[in-house]
Design a protein around this motif. Structure first.
Motif, PDB file in Angstrom:
ATOM      1  N   THR A  96      53.985   7.359  45.418  1.00  0.00           N
ATOM      2  CA  THR A  96      52.694   7.766  44.847  1.00  0.00           C
ATOM      3  C   THR A  96      52.566   7.352  43.396  1.00  0.00           C
ATOM      4  O   THR A  96      51.514   7.542  42.795  1.00  0.00           O
ATOM      5  CB  THR A  96      52.547   9.293  44.959  1.00  0.00           C
ATOM      6  OG1 THR A  96      53.655   9.921  44.295  1.00  0.00           O
ATOM      7  CG2 THR A  96      52.538   9.723  46.423  1.00  0.00           C
ATOM      8  N   PRO A 125      52.925   4.557  40.005  1.00  0.00           N
ATOM      9  CA  PRO A 125      52.316   3.257  39.716  1.00  0.00           C
ATOM     10  C   PRO A 125      53.197   2.104  40.188  1.00  0.00           C
ATOM     11  O   PRO A 125      54.384   2.273  40.478  1.00  0.00           O
ATOM     12  CB  PRO A 125      52.214   3.270  38.191  1.00  0.00           C
ATOM     13  CG  PRO A 125      53.348   4.143  37.752  1.00  0.00           C
ATOM     14  CD  PRO A 125      53.450   5.220  38.803  1.00  0.00           C
ATOM     15  N   ALA A 161      46.872  -5.205  38.573  1.00  0.00           N
ATOM     16  CA  ALA A 161      45.884  -4.214  38.128  1.00  0.00           C
ATOM     17  C   ALA A 161      44.494  -4.563  38.639  1.00  0.00           C
ATOM     18  O   ALA A 161      43.695  -3.672  38.954  1.00  0.00           O
ATOM     19  CB  ALA A 161      45.883  -4.128  36.602  1.00  0.00           C
ATOM     20  N   ARG A 162      44.188  -5.857  38.739  1.00  0.00           N
ATOM     21  CA  ARG A 162      42.875  -6.270  39.243  1.00  0.00           C
ATOM     22  C   ARG A 162      42.726  -6.060  40.745  1.00  0.00           C
ATOM     23  O   ARG A 162      41.637  -6.201  41.287  1.00  0.00           O
ATOM     24  CB  ARG A 162      42.618  -7.732  38.868  1.00  0.00           C
ATOM     25  CG  ARG A 162      42.349  -7.912  37.375  1.00  0.00           C
ATOM     26  CD  ARG A 162      41.899  -9.310  37.043  1.00  0.00           C
ATOM     27  NE  ARG A 162      41.423  -9.380  35.665  1.00  0.00           N
ATOM     28  CZ  ARG A 162      40.843 -10.438  35.129  1.00  0.00           C
ATOM     29  NH1 ARG A 162      40.670 -11.532  35.862  1.00  0.00           N
ATOM     30  NH2 ARG A 162      40.439 -10.426  33.876  1.00  0.00           N
ATOM     31  N   ARG A 200      45.051  -1.288  41.213  1.00  0.00           N
ATOM     32  CA  ARG A 200      46.237  -0.439  41.160  1.00  0.00           C
ATOM     33  C   ARG A 200      46.514   0.052  39.739  1.00  0.00           C
ATOM     34  O   ARG A 200      46.135  -0.588  38.761  1.00  0.00           O
ATOM     35  CB  ARG A 200      47.459  -1.213  41.662  1.00  0.00           C
ATOM     36  CG  ARG A 200      47.308  -1.723  43.072  1.00  0.00           C
ATOM     37  CD  ARG A 200      48.558  -2.456  43.561  1.00  0.00           C
ATOM     38  NE  ARG A 200      48.334  -2.973  44.896  1.00  0.00           N
ATOM     39  CZ  ARG A 200      48.416  -2.255  46.004  1.00  0.00           C
ATOM     40  NH1 ARG A 200      48.769  -0.971  45.906  1.00  0.00           N
ATOM     41  NH2 ARG A 200      48.187  -2.774  47.188  1.00  0.00           N
ATOM     42  N   GLU A 201      47.211   1.172  39.660  1.00  0.00           N
ATOM     43  CA  GLU A 201      47.756   1.616  38.379  1.00  0.00           C
ATOM     44  C   GLU A 201      49.026   0.818  38.132  1.00  0.00           C
ATOM     45  O   GLU A 201      49.937   0.801  38.966  1.00  0.00           O
ATOM     46  CB  GLU A 201      48.076   3.110  38.410  1.00  0.00           C
ATOM     47  CG  GLU A 201      48.664   3.629  37.104  1.00  0.00           C
ATOM     48  CD  GLU A 201      49.146   5.064  37.208  1.00  0.00           C
ATOM     49  OE1 GLU A 201      49.684   5.571  36.199  1.00  0.00           O
ATOM     50  OE2 GLU A 201      49.007   5.671  38.293  1.00  0.00           O
ATOM     51  N   VAL A 202      49.079   0.143  36.996  1.00  0.00           N
ATOM     52  CA  VAL A 202      50.191  -0.767  36.721  1.00  0.00           C
ATOM     53  C   VAL A 202      50.768  -0.465  35.349  1.00  0.00           C
ATOM     54  O   VAL A 202      50.028  -0.249  34.379  1.00  0.00           O
ATOM     55  CB  VAL A 202      49.738  -2.249  36.780  1.00  0.00           C
ATOM     56  CG1 VAL A 202      50.897  -3.180  36.445  1.00  0.00           C
ATOM     57  CG2 VAL A 202      49.185  -2.575  38.165  1.00  0.00           C
ATOM     58  N   VAL A 203      52.099  -0.463  35.274  1.00  0.00           N
ATOM     59  CA  VAL A 203      52.816  -0.323  34.006  1.00  0.00           C
ATOM     60  C   VAL A 203      53.704  -1.547  33.848  1.00  0.00           C
ATOM     61  O   VAL A 203      54.425  -1.924  34.778  1.00  0.00           O
ATOM     62  CB  VAL A 203      53.666   0.961  33.968  1.00  0.00           C
ATOM     63  CG1 VAL A 203      54.373   1.077  32.622  1.00  0.00           C
ATOM     64  CG2 VAL A 203      52.814   2.195  34.234  1.00  0.00           C
ATOM     65  N   THR A 259      43.832  -1.972  30.647  1.00  0.00           N
ATOM     66  CA  THR A 259      44.031  -2.432  32.023  1.00  0.00           C
ATOM     67  C   THR A 259      45.449  -2.162  32.502  1.00  0.00           C
ATOM     68  O   THR A 259      45.664  -1.691  33.613  1.00  0.00           O
ATOM     69  CB  THR A 259      43.743  -3.940  32.126  1.00  0.00           C
ATOM     70  OG1 THR A 259      42.427  -4.209  31.653  1.00  0.00           O
ATOM     71  CG2 THR A 259      43.853  -4.420  33.578  1.00  0.00           C
ATOM     72  N   VAL A 260      46.418  -2.471  31.658  1.00  0.00           N
ATOM     73  CA  VAL A 260      47.835  -2.300  31.993  1.00  0.00           C
ATOM     74  C   VAL A 260      48.504  -1.523  30.876  1.00  0.00           C
ATOM     75  O   VAL A 260      48.359  -1.875  29.699  1.00  0.00           O
ATOM     76  CB  VAL A 260      48.533  -3.665  32.172  1.00  0.00           C
ATOM     77  CG1 VAL A 260      50.037  -3.487  32.365  1.00  0.00           C
ATOM     78  CG2 VAL A 260      47.933  -4.432  33.342  1.00  0.00           C
ATOM     79  N   ARG A 261      49.219  -0.487  31.228  1.00  0.00           N
ATOM     80  CA  ARG A 261      50.008   0.244  30.239  1.00  0.00           C
ATOM     81  C   ARG A 261      51.259  -0.571  29.917  1.00  0.00           C
ATOM     82  O   ARG A 261      51.977  -1.016  30.827  1.00  0.00           O
ATOM     83  CB  ARG A 261      50.401   1.616  30.791  1.00  0.00           C
ATOM     84  CG  ARG A 261      51.315   2.424  29.865  1.00  0.00           C
ATOM     85  CD  ARG A 261      51.774   3.696  30.561  1.00  0.00           C
ATOM     86  NE  ARG A 261      52.869   4.344  29.841  1.00  0.00           N
ATOM     87  CZ  ARG A 261      53.599   5.328  30.356  1.00  0.00           C
ATOM     88  NH1 ARG A 261      53.336   5.788  31.582  1.00  0.00           N
ATOM     89  NH2 ARG A 261      54.594   5.858  29.655  1.00  0.00           N
TER      90      ARG A 261
END
Length: 491
Positions: free
Chosen positions: A4, A6, A55-56, A59-62, A83-85
């Protein structure tokens, strides 16, 4: 979902810059072309590009990456902001900057600066916390030291026990940690890492089998460029996933698109073979839209990666926008045409080929199913808009397809603003309805010759008379119905 948290991308972040211009003369003091630069386009590169593409997909992306405090690192953070952490790892080196000088869609030269070697001095508590909460991990190794840190490798190995890890390797990088769900070398990387020589499907099968054993991975997928990809679990026959034919000028970034799509699909619960099918489709669509050169941070996000079934993503207005931006950046001419294209025949193909010859890309504006019914009657279209778009998109002369729902294409034309609007010869001798609109932004509307005796109406009439095709059943397949997937029925 396998997790669940990122999607966490770990690897070497680069800064890519395209200098776009036109070459129309030769320098007087040397036999070299002179590029008049009209635009500078920066974008994330390496692991940062993979993170942006993931991310595009929504999705949540790190992104966990070694970052210094130089100008390149600051520009990367700014490009990814919102957009991205970004979680930086302490780094003793400098950010690599790759500058491509490009004209008319081609790279003339690449200039590399920065990228002084360094090492990760520590894995920060923030990076540890991010990896412990990951839903899936993509390691994008660009051979610059990110994956050489033993504490980071130990953390990745522990993560691979819990969630899917995809490892995109590099010849100068580190070997994947044991337990990785999927490793994605290209053909040259697979040959070098396995020690098994040769190119093509046969050698790739042997290379993948050896690498599964050597790396302790669940599966290895060898990407084969235009031939698609091969995926092996080490035992038994490998699966070969063919790539759809696409016009490819610049494949830069295809590997990042492949790996990011595969990681996302594994995070959603796909098997490695399913993830590879979806990744091939996503990478093919990415290359068809222009590859990395089409990626702009301020541009609309492209369509999400296809589902795990591996079907090719249909062309969308997003991909059309990317194609148009790429062509315009190179000083090219954008051509558009439109129609229902219900039964594609020789007359359609002749018109499409003639339209494409007028410029540097062709965008087809396609009437939706509802639009066709209003224009042609309740028994039309004979094929759904998805099928019609896919057939059109497979033609070498078509660069993108946009489906519109109105009876006329004015709205989509106002959005695309093509330089040339072309229609078939059945409009000869009359003013094109869209001509004034196109002329409003300096474009031109033209009529192209049409092959005599070719029309969908005549084909339908002949088929009904001869009974060669059950057109009633075919038309019925396009009418709205209620569908229940296998999952819904079994729930």
């Amino acid at each position: 979902m396998s997790g669940t948290g990122p999607l966490v991308v770990v690897g070497d972040a680069l800064l890519d810059v395209d200098l776009l211009g036109a070459v129309e003369r030769v320098a007087p003091d040397a036999p070299v072309p002179v590029l008049d630069v009209v635009e500078e386009v920066p974008r994330p590169g390496g692991a940062a590009l993979a993170a942006l593409l993931a991310a595009r997909d929504g999705r949540e992306v790190v992104l966990v990456t070694p970052l210094g405090d130089d100008e390149g690192a600051q520009r990367l953070r700014a490009l990814l902001a919102g957009t991205v952490r970004v979680v930086g790892l302490p780094w003793t080196g400098t950010t690599a900057v790759k500058t491509r000088v490009r004209s008319a869609g081609q790279s003339l030269v690449r200039i590399d600066t920065g990228g002084a070697p360094g090492s990760v001095t520590a894995v920060t508590p923030e990076a540890e916390q991010v990896l412990q909460g990951a839903g899936a991990v993509l390691v994008a190794d660009y051979g610059r030291g990110a994956t050489a840190s033993e504490p980071l490798r130990a953390l990745l190995a522990a993560t691979a026990v819990r969630v899917p890890v995809v490892w995109d390797p590099h010849p100068r990088g580190s070997a994947p940690v044991a337990g990785v769900r999927l490793v994605t070398p290209n053909a040259a990387e697979a040959a070098g890492a396995s020690g098994v020589p040769g190119k093509g499907v046969g050698p790739a099968a042997a290379q993948a089998q050896e690498l599964v054993r050597r790396w302790g991975a669940t599966a290895v997928s060898v990407t084969l460029g235009a031939r698609g990809a091969l995926v092996s679990y080490g035992d038994g026959a490998p699966l070969v996933v063919p790539a759809p034919p696409v016009a490819c000028v610049d494949p830069c970034g295809a590997g990042d698109r492949f790996a990011s799509a595969a990681a996302g699909l594994l995070a959603d619960g796909a098997l490695p073979t399913e993830a590879v099918q979806g990744a091939v489709a996503a990478a093919s669509a990415f290359v068809a839209a222009g590859g990395a050169a089409s990626v702009r941070v301020d541009a609309p996000a492209p369509a999400a990666a296809p589902p795990a079934g591996g079907s090719v993503a249909e062309p969308t207005s997003g991909s059309a926008a990317d194609v148009i931006a790429r062509v315009r950046a190179a000083g090219g001419t954008v051509v558009a045409t439109g129609g229902c294209f219900d039964l594609l025949h020789a007359g359609h193909v002749a018109t499409l080929e003639a339209a494409r010859a007028l410029g540097d890309c062709l965008v087809v504006c396609l009437n939706s199913d509802d639009s066709v019914r209003r224009l042609k009657g309740p028994e039309r279209p004979l094929q759904t808009e998805d099928d019609r778009a896919r057939v059109l998109g497979a033609l070498g002369c078509v660069d993108a397809v946009v489906v519109f729902g109105e009876d006329t294409p004015e709205a989509v034309l106002a959005e695309l603003r093509p330089d040339v609007w072309a229609k078939g010869g059945d409009y000869a001798g009359a003013d094109l309805p869209e001509a004034r609109l196109v002329q409003g932004w300096g474009g031109a509307a033209v009529v192209l010759p049409y092959l005599d005796g070719r029309s969908t109406t005549s084909l339908v009439a002949t088929a009904r008379r001869t009974g060669t095709i059950d057109l009633d059943a075919l038309a019925g397949a396009t009418r709205p119905t209620t569908h229940h997937s296998t999952k819904q029925e079994s729930a």
